[in-house]
Scaffold this active site. Structure first.
Site, short mmCIF file in Angstrom:
data_model
loop_
_atom_site.label_atom_id
_atom_site.label_comp_id
_atom_site.label_asym_id
_atom_site.label_seq_id
_atom_site.Cartn_x
_atom_site.Cartn_y
_atom_site.Cartn_z
N TYR A 19 0.84 -1.20 0.00
CA TYR A 19 0.00 0.00 0.00
C TYR A 19 0.88 1.25 0.00
O TYR A 19 0.66 2.18 -0.78
CB TYR A 19 -0.94 -0.02 1.22
CG TYR A 19 -1.66 1.29 1.42
CD1 TYR A 19 -2.71 1.66 0.59
CD2 TYR A 19 -1.26 2.17 2.43
CE1 TYR A 19 -3.35 2.89 0.76
CE2 TYR A 19 -1.91 3.38 2.60
CZ TYR A 19 -2.95 3.73 1.77
OH TYR A 19 -3.57 4.94 1.93
N GLU A 41 -10.75 5.49 5.48
CA GLU A 41 -10.13 6.31 6.54
C GLU A 41 -11.10 6.52 7.69
O GLU A 41 -10.71 6.47 8.85
CB GLU A 41 -9.65 7.66 5.98
CG GLU A 41 -8.45 7.56 5.06
CD GLU A 41 -7.14 7.20 5.74
OE1 GLU A 41 -7.07 7.19 6.99
OE2 GLU A 41 -6.17 6.92 5.02
N TRP A 49 -4.54 1.01 10.76
CA TRP A 49 -4.69 1.00 9.30
C TRP A 49 -4.50 -0.41 8.77
O TRP A 49 -5.13 -0.82 7.81
CB TRP A 49 -3.70 1.98 8.67
CG TRP A 49 -3.89 2.11 7.20
CD1 TRP A 49 -2.97 1.85 6.23
CD2 TRP A 49 -5.08 2.53 6.50
NE1 TRP A 49 -3.52 2.07 4.98
CE2 TRP A 49 -4.81 2.50 5.13
CE3 TRP A 49 -6.34 2.93 6.92
CZ2 TRP A 49 -5.75 2.83 4.16
CZ3 TRP A 49 -7.29 3.26 5.95
CH2 TRP A 49 -6.98 3.21 4.59
#
Length: 190
Positions: A19, A41, A49
């Site tokens: 990512y 988010e 995350w």
């Protein structure tokens, strides 16, 4: 010895590293992707995350690949069914936020021509490239994220506080917050 070159936050898993290398701080102008990242988010609030990245494919399946029009038309039954989906974060408010954000995004598209035009207008369609030496220098929020957050809240978006929005602006490449020693920083890309 000192820190390795690069952004250390992404080194704890292969998924995070991919990512980081392929998406994080890479400018996007694609409405679907911008909408996806806004909602991911928001889903991340209070979680890592890594947790969200691990559930990303399930999120895409659950939310019609984050097609704005489809998400805007989710019914109460659709939203309740999503609360049973073990592949995503089953928080009622976070699930509803995707539908609410889709409705707000449709209005923004009508006003600005695209969701991308709206997101990028805050910086006059220019990237902000920071030159941080260490990750500890990267703020959790700034004046820009506060301004974007205020505007999005006024337009009805949910889970768009200034800290979430700062992460979002990084995610979609409005901000380049790679440390300068990172090969992915704008200075180091050919």
């Amino acid at each position: 010895m000192g820190e390795e070159a690069g952004c250390n936050w992404a080194k704890s898993s292969e998924r995070e590293q991919v990512y980081h290398d392929e998406e994080w701080c890479v400018p996007s102008y694609d409405d679907r992707y911008l909408f996806e990242m806004l909602n991911l988010e928001g889903a991340q609030a209070g979680l890592s995350w890594r947790t969200i990245l691990d559930k990303r494919e399930a999120y895409k399946q659950a939310f019609a690949n984050f097609d704005i029009e489809t998400c805007a038309h989710f019914s109460e039954d659709d939203l309740e069914q999503l609360r049973q989906n073990e592949g995503i974060i089953r928080n009622r408010l976070k699930i509803r936020a995707v539908q609410t954000n889709a409705e707000a995004a449709l209005k923004v598209q009508a006003e600005f021509g695209s969701f991308s035009s709206y997101v990028w207008h805050f910086t006059d369609h220019k990237r902000i490239i920071h030159h941080f030496e260490n990750e500890s220098e990267v703020p959790a929020q700034d004046e820009l994220s506060e301004r974007v957050s205020r505007d999005m809240k006024k337009r009805g978006f949910k889970f768009v506080g200034p800290v979430i929005i700062y992460s979002y602006l990084q995610a979609v490449g409005v901000l380049d917050d790679h440390v300068v020693s990172c090969p992915s920083h704008s200075l180091n890309r050919a």
